[in-house]
Design an enzyme around this catalytic site. Sequence first.
Site, PDB file in Angstrom:
ATOM      1  N   SER A   1      19.104  24.583   6.676  1.00  0.00           N
ATOM      2  CA  SER A   1      19.101  23.117   6.687  1.00  0.00           C
ATOM      3  C   SER A   1      19.762  22.498   7.916  1.00  0.00           C
ATOM      4  O   SER A   1      19.723  21.268   8.070  1.00  0.00           O
ATOM      5  CB  SER A   1      19.790  22.575   5.433  1.00  0.00           C
ATOM      6  OG  SER A   1      18.943  22.687   4.315  1.00  0.00           O
TER       7      SER A   1
ATOM      8  N   LYS B   1      17.867  19.964   9.893  1.00  0.00           N
ATOM      9  CA  LYS B   1      17.865  18.521   9.667  1.00  0.00           C
ATOM     10  C   LYS B   1      18.631  17.746  10.736  1.00  0.00           C
ATOM     11  O   LYS B   1      18.535  16.509  10.786  1.00  0.00           O
ATOM     12  CB  LYS B   1      18.417  18.211   8.284  1.00  0.00           C
ATOM     13  CG  LYS B   1      17.577  18.766   7.141  1.00  0.00           C
ATOM     14  CD  LYS B   1      18.128  18.339   5.795  1.00  0.00           C
ATOM     15  CE  LYS B   1      17.297  18.882   4.638  1.00  0.00           C
ATOM     16  NZ  LYS B   1      17.646  20.261   4.280  1.00  0.00           N
TER      17      LYS B   1
ATOM     18  N   SER C   1      21.800  16.965   1.895  1.00  0.00           N
ATOM     19  CA  SER C   1      20.829  17.856   2.529  1.00  0.00           C
ATOM     20  C   SER C   1      19.508  17.881   1.766  1.00  0.00           C
ATOM     21  O   SER C   1      18.913  18.940   1.539  1.00  0.00           O
ATOM     22  CB  SER C   1      21.403  19.275   2.630  1.00  0.00           C
ATOM     23  OG  SER C   1      20.638  20.074   3.494  1.00  0.00           O
TER      24      SER C   1
ATOM     25  N   LYS D   1      26.322  19.115   9.919  1.00  0.00           N
ATOM     26  CA  LYS D   1      25.296  19.607   8.999  1.00  0.00           C
ATOM     27  C   LYS D   1      25.497  21.074   8.664  1.00  0.00           C
ATOM     28  O   LYS D   1      25.714  21.904   9.548  1.00  0.00           O
ATOM     29  CB  LYS D   1      23.911  19.430   9.618  1.00  0.00           C
ATOM     30  CG  LYS D   1      22.779  19.632   8.630  1.00  0.00           C
ATOM     31  CD  LYS D   1      22.750  18.519   7.595  1.00  0.00           C
ATOM     32  CE  LYS D   1      21.915  18.894   6.379  1.00  0.00           C
ATOM     33  NZ  LYS D   1      22.585  19.887   5.497  1.00  0.00           N
TER      34      LYS D   1
END
Length: 407
Positions: free
Chosen positions: A71, A74, A131, A245
């Site tokens: 993730s 992202k 997320s 992130k």
Amino acid sequence: MKRLIRYMLSFFLTISITMSSVYGMCTYVSAKDYSIMSENDINSKAAVVIEGSTGEILFEKNKDEELMLASVTKVMTLLLIFEELKSGKISLNDSVSVSEYAASMGGSQVFLEPGETQTVDTMIKCISISSANDAAVAMAEHISGSEAAFVEKMNNKAKSLGMNHTHFINCNGLDDDITSGHYSSAYDIALMSRELVVNHPEISDYSTVWMDSFIHKNSKGVESEFGLTNTNKLIRSYNGITGLKTGSTSKAKYCLSATAKRDNINIISVILAAPDHKTRFAEAARLLDYGFSRCSSYKDNHSDFASEPVKVRGSLINEITCRPENEFVHIFTDGEDTSLIEKNISVNDTVQAPIKEGDTVGKITYSYNGKEIGSVNLIAEKAAEAATFPDYYKKLISNYISLRYCL
């Protein structure tokens, strides 16, 4: 009933995450001065630390190795969203409709329903804090019409940033696999993270939120509150944290792009393929510590600035004053002695009208050990219009009348 069960599971998961993070919070508090760092200090497969203003690499371990990033993908999705916001093509209050495809995403999600609408602001919250794979796809479709078209923009942006070891096949990192063509490197992730936090610092308004919620409204008009909990535990413990992130899958293991800012210094640290979540956060914090230990900030806010007036030709205004256009900030990364910085002020003797307020009329140049490290323009504090023949004639008559009056 299935929807209710999913909401209940999400609620208990949120409580579980919150309790475990409170219990283990002190694990990630920086308590040691890591002024020396070697690859042996990092158990994760790849890592890198860069300074934000210059992009200088301060530490690396397998920085260009192409790995899965889960993730952390992202970061690029968010970067493109914020670029669209900055350009005015979308706004935070725009409504985003959720497609069947976006709602079908598995993994980390906020259980958006087909046909449900949420604002861009809420979608960014869901992506940054929880997320959410479904929110990421919904935003991709909102911006580009389809996820495939958005992913093409992601790859084009990666290329423009010099991310030479990156290729995306989706916008969320869900079920990513290097053999399928979805991969990046620690250094490439640092590059896109730098682009996001330096050029769009408002991302930290989302990425540093620990807990939040939003309201679901299904096709029948039934509303329900859904809780969001941040997956980045460093926002609860690290001084100056700005984001950014996390990512984890069974194949990618534990990944993180962590960013922090202190005294105008932006540090970006990236961890890929950490063996467990505790190692991911501990090593990211350690690398941030190392980055800050390497850097120092020099700032001149011009509080002592003084300049002689600038003479103006071709105007009824004979002279104007000037001021620095902005403050000067420079980041050093090798323990330099900032007291050795030299500052040279150069102002034009005369300028030719017309002069607009804000026009450049000089420069302040900064140097260290004889090498220029930057400059700040000196700008006019007021305008000086070009004089015409009638202007000179009126001034001549005025001066004549004044002289006659004095006599």
